[in-house]
Design a protein around this motif. Structure first.
Motif, PDB file in Angstrom:
ATOM      1  N   VAL A 135       1.852 -10.214  -6.499  1.00  0.00           N
ATOM      2  CA  VAL A 135       1.693  -8.942  -5.806  1.00  0.00           C
ATOM      3  C   VAL A 135       1.803  -7.807  -6.816  1.00  0.00           C
ATOM      4  O   VAL A 135       2.548  -7.878  -7.794  1.00  0.00           O
TER       5      VAL A 135
ATOM      6  N   PRO B  81      -6.926  -9.945  -8.271  1.00  0.00           N
ATOM      7  CA  PRO B  81      -7.212  -9.283  -7.000  1.00  0.00           C
ATOM      8  C   PRO B  81      -7.930  -7.949  -7.235  1.00  0.00           C
ATOM      9  O   PRO B  81      -7.949  -7.414  -8.344  1.00  0.00           O
TER      10      PRO B  81
ATOM     11  N   PHE C 133      -3.853   0.273  -2.881  1.00  0.00           N
ATOM     12  CA  PHE C 133      -3.486  -1.056  -2.375  1.00  0.00           C
ATOM     13  C   PHE C 133      -4.202  -2.092  -3.217  1.00  0.00           C
ATOM     14  O   PHE C 133      -4.660  -1.823  -4.340  1.00  0.00           O
ATOM     15  N   GLU C 134      -4.342  -3.291  -2.668  1.00  0.00           N
ATOM     16  CA  GLU C 134      -5.080  -4.373  -3.304  1.00  0.00           C
ATOM     17  C   GLU C 134      -5.660  -5.286  -2.227  1.00  0.00           C
ATOM     18  O   GLU C 134      -5.196  -5.288  -1.087  1.00  0.00           O
ATOM     19  N   ALA C 135      -6.667  -6.040  -2.601  1.00  0.00           N
ATOM     20  CA  ALA C 135      -7.328  -6.950  -1.664  1.00  0.00           C
ATOM     21  C   ALA C 135      -7.499  -8.312  -2.318  1.00  0.00           C
ATOM     22  O   ALA C 135      -7.622  -8.425  -3.541  1.00  0.00           O
TER      23      ALA C 135
ATOM     24  N   THR D 258      -3.427  -9.232   2.476  1.00  0.00           N
ATOM     25  CA  THR D 258      -4.439  -8.448   1.760  1.00  0.00           C
ATOM     26  C   THR D 258      -5.844  -8.849   2.192  1.00  0.00           C
ATOM     27  O   THR D 258      -6.763  -8.917   1.389  1.00  0.00           O
TER      28      THR D 258
ATOM     29  N   ASN E 135     -12.690  -9.545   0.546  1.00  0.00           N
ATOM     30  CA  ASN E 135     -12.279 -10.942   0.559  1.00  0.00           C
ATOM     31  C   ASN E 135     -13.481 -11.864   0.722  1.00  0.00           C
ATOM     32  O   ASN E 135     -14.546 -11.440   1.185  1.00  0.00           O
TER      33      ASN E 135
ATOM     34  N   ARG F 275       2.982  -9.216   1.770  1.00  0.00           N
ATOM     35  CA  ARG F 275       2.134  -8.542   2.762  1.00  0.00           C
ATOM     36  C   ARG F 275       0.689  -9.010   2.616  1.00  0.00           C
ATOM     37  O   ARG F 275       0.227  -9.318   1.520  1.00  0.00           O
TER      38      ARG F 275
ATOM     39  N   GLY G 198      -3.773  -4.317   5.411  1.00  0.00           N
ATOM     40  CA  GLY G 198      -4.081  -5.637   4.874  1.00  0.00           C
ATOM     41  C   GLY G 198      -4.240  -6.722   5.907  1.00  0.00           C
ATOM     42  O   GLY G 198      -4.727  -7.810   5.586  1.00  0.00           O
TER      43      GLY G 198
ATOM     44  N   PRO H 130       0.808  -1.216   0.000  1.00  0.00           N
ATOM     45  CA  PRO H 130       0.000   0.000   0.000  1.00  0.00           C
ATOM     46  C   PRO H 130       0.846   1.273   0.000  1.00  0.00           C
ATOM     47  O   PRO H 130       1.844   1.366   0.711  1.00  0.00           O
TER      48      PRO H 130
ATOM     49  N   ILE I 152     -10.843  -3.560   2.897  1.00  0.00           N
ATOM     50  CA  ILE I 152      -9.969  -4.639   2.411  1.00  0.00           C
ATOM     51  C   ILE I 152     -10.514  -5.990   2.850  1.00  0.00           C
ATOM     52  O   ILE I 152     -10.574  -6.947   2.065  1.00  0.00           O
TER      53      ILE I 152
ATOM     54  N   VAL J  93      -5.508 -11.064  -2.737  1.00  0.00           N
ATOM     55  CA  VAL J  93      -4.511 -11.546  -3.702  1.00  0.00           C
ATOM     56  C   VAL J  93      -4.478 -13.068  -3.633  1.00  0.00           C
ATOM     57  O   VAL J  93      -3.969 -13.661  -2.681  1.00  0.00           O
TER      58      VAL J  93
END
Length: 691
Positions: free
Chosen positions: A235, A269, A226-228, A476, A292, A474, A519, A212, A288, A230
């Motif tokens: 990454v 993701p 960022f991302e969620a 997520t 999921n 990291r 995350g 992030p 985040i 994954v």
């Protein structure tokens, strides 16, 4: 769930054909965040984001480059538009709050490649009150089965040269100190060169940064990219074009340069951004997690948050060694018994033991396939006797599996290793991935390793084991789906207090909650009480750059359901009055209130213990002393509380007097406001017990 199909107005147009060259706009449930999607005349797709009417992300591109089939997916025909609204609540197995609201507006665009491939792709947007996420979806289709991703063309075009908190883009390490500069001042290579204490670095280039990524605009907006979720994908790092202020997705390649291998149906993701004019909103966001998948474990009742001590810090301060040779082996039966006795005496759940197993003599740097078998103890470590001893004391051992980067070896041996843990009545494992990855050519952040970390969580769940991963990519938000994956390191943790070059600066812990911790929980290993680390080696000049009171406050501000008391028992026994806070503070919470925060400066928050009426507050600062106020309005009305305050002494200073603290008690109510003074690099921890 309320589904409202095709409710969104096309600007002055209502037909799908009109949208092909016009704008589509949707809003968050509270109308603060606006998303605009534009289908350009040539077929390109762009999106833009606003906050309270002000632009946050300027029109930015979407798309893919595939190498199998060889297709450039950037020009599309829009074949369908769908939309819905969702408002639901769910309960996490453990966490910072007892329940989480998941409320968003969703827009789905179905796109067909304008070229000869005819490939169909969906882009799914979800707009929340505090941000948004979007992902690409490749449905099952005759023209597309196996897919090899050569590149992803997701862009984030910024509106100005924001102040940015960043670490270098690196395929193998996230253990950097944060830099705070203007976006155009990013120089990732120069920053990485300064980092002499990171064991393995694979720096991408001068303009690559990790997500992030936190930014603050000149008008006071906070933006996090960022991302969620994954899963089965590498990454995402970010490449910066300083001229256009555009960040473009930089996926981690595999050994032959490909980015991802997918089989339809497949999703990427979520690409995410949090936006607010209040810093505290970033710390309370659950977006985040919401992006999921729900819980995948049928009965999670065996998953238990815990506090533990460990035979770990001894090696970092040169009191002991991981390896047997040399005469200072720490993980011997008698020494570990002392830790078990300490844990039992002071109410800790577990004892982490590192260096217990054969293989540490040549484990690092050899890129060796066979190092550890994860079941063979050193001859001076009687694991059967220690298991029995711990069980009689009401304590469990915590297993340590250092893979030395030889992940293929670990995958072959996981079943045997986890079966061994079950036999020894050990239910928690700390995994480690120090060194270059085997299979050779893979990176810590690549698709292969992302899948491995997921497999470990899944396999551990089959054996009813909990996981704490170190040197992993990291998190997520995967702990929503697999709550037995309880914590990760995945950032510069407390062990770097022992690093001779840069160590950990006082501001570092005021940045982590705004970045890495969005995350998921971090195994930071707080609780160091002896700040000059020359206890067992007079030549050492390294030190912990916080006050003792700040080390207590970290148990509130850096969340983990697996919390370690990282220091040596003898150092705690010299400060048993302060150690009491570590004994008392929970690791699972019903509620969290962020009172005040500014990234890089300070954090003040309060949390309510799970199933109790007791609250705990923590305040930390950077290298500057400061005064904060804590209104107690979150307490129950018409009730009194005993407040035990662990604060910096008037003479405390992280540099000159770090271990000086004061403990005081007073009766308070919800009407009271506590004044908190924080020393340089200092902190304050408070326990509030309902009377």
């Amino acid at each position: 769930m309320i589904r409202l199909f095709l409710l969104f107005l096309l600007l002055n147009f209502s037909s799908l054909s009109a949208f092909t060259q016009r704008l589509l706009r949707i809003q968050s449930p509270n109308n603060a965040i606006g998303l605009t999607v534009q289908h350009l005349p040539g077929g390109g797709m762009q999106y833009a984001v606003s906050y309270k009417g002000k632009p946050v992300i300027a029109p930015s591109g979407l798309g893919f480059v595939l190498s199998k089939p060889a297709v450039l997916l950037t020009q599309f025909t829009v074949t369908a538009v769908d939309s819905s609204r969702t408002d639901e609540t769910w309960k996490p197995v453990w966490g910072e709050v007892s329940q989480i609201r998941n409320q968003y507006t969703e827009l789905i665009l179905t796109l067909r490649d304008k070229g000869k491939s005819g490939i169909v792709m969906r882009v799914r947007f979800r707009v929340y009150d505090d941000g948004l996420g979007f992902r690409y979806e490749f449905p099952k289709q005759g023209a597309l089965n196996h897919v090899v991703v050569a590149d992803e063309r997701t862009q984030f075009r910024l509106t100005a040269d924001h102040q940015t908190f960043w670490i270098p883009g690196d395929y193998d390490s996230n253990e950097y100190l944060y830099n705070a500069t203007k976006l155009t001042a990013v120089n990732a290579v120069a920053a990485a060169v300064k980092e002499k204490d990171i064991a393995l670095k694979t720096v991408i280039g001068p303009n690559a940064v990790q997500s992030p990524l936190l930014m603050k605009t000149g008008s006071g907006l906070y933006i996090s990219l960022f991302e969620a979720a994954v899963v089965n994908y590498p990454v995402m790092h970010l490449q910066l074009d300083k001229k256009t202020l555009t960040l473009t997705s930089q996926l981690v390649p595999d050994a032959v340069g490909n980015k991802a291998y997918l089989q339809t149906p497949a999703n990427t993701p979520w690409r995410t951004m949090l936006v607010s004019d209040k810093a505290i909103d970033l710390l309370t966001s659950k977006m985040i997690l919401n992006l999921n998948e729900p819980l995948a474990i049928a009965d999670p009742s065996w998953i238990k948050p815990q506090k533990f001590v460990g035979m770990w810090w001894e090696m970092h301060v040169n009191k002991a060694t991981w390896q047997l040779t040399g005469g200072k082996h720490g993980a011997n039966t008698q020494n570990v018994k002392k830790y078990i006795d300490f844990a039992a005496k002071y109410g800790f759940d577990g004892v982490l033991v590192e260096g217990w197993n054969v293989g540490w003599e040549d484990w690092f740097g050899n890129w060796k396939e066979e190092v550890f078998d994860f079941v063979t103890p050193y001859p001076d470590y009687d694991i059967d006797a220690l298991t029995d001893y711990a069980q009689k004391k009401g304590v469990r051992l915590i297993m340590h599996h250092e893979t030395s980067g030889s992940v293929t070896n670990y995958e072959r041996r996981m079943d045997a290793a986890f079966s061994f843990m079950v036999k020894e009545k050990i239910n928690t494992v700390k995994t480690g991935y120090v060194g270059r990855i085997i299979p050779r050519g893979e990176h810590h952040d690549g698709q292969w390793m992302v899948n491995h970390f997921e497999r470990v969580a899944q396999k551990a769940a089959q054996y009813k084991l909990m996981v704490d991963s170190h040197e992993s990519s990291r998190p997520t938000g995967r702990h929503r789906t697999y709550p037995n994956w309880m914590a990760s390191e995945a950032a510069r943790g407390s062990e770097f207090n022992n690093a001779p070059t840069l160590g950990i600066t006082p501001e570092h812990t005021t940045i982590l909650p705004f970045t890495r911790m969005l995350g998921g929980p971090m195994d930071f290993t707080p609780g160091l009480f002896h700040m000059r680390l020359n206890q067992f080696d007079n030549s050492r000049t390294t030190r912990v750059r916080t006050t003792l009171a700040k080390q207590l406050a970290l148990y509130v501000t850096i969340y983990s359901p697996l919390q370690m008391a990282a220091d040596l028992p003898e150092n705690y026994e010299q400060h048993l009055d302060a150690f009491q806070f570590i004994r008392d503070v929970p690791v699972d919470w019903d509620d969290t209130k962020v009172i005040a925060a500014e990234p890089g400066d300070y954090i003040l928050m309060a949390r309510k213990g799970k199933g109790t009426n007791n609250w705990f507050a923590g305040a930390i600062t950077d290298e500057n002393a400061r005064d904060l106020t804590l209104p107690l309005a979150f307490l129950d009305q018409n009730a009194t509380y005993e407040a035990t305050i662990y604060r910096d002494a008037p003479t405390a200073d992280w540099d000159t007097n770090p271990e000086s603290y004061v403990i005081e008690k007073k009766t308070v109510t919800a009407k009271d406001v506590l004044k908190i003074h924080l020393a340089k690099g200092g902190g304050c921890a408070i326990r509030l017990v309902k009377e």
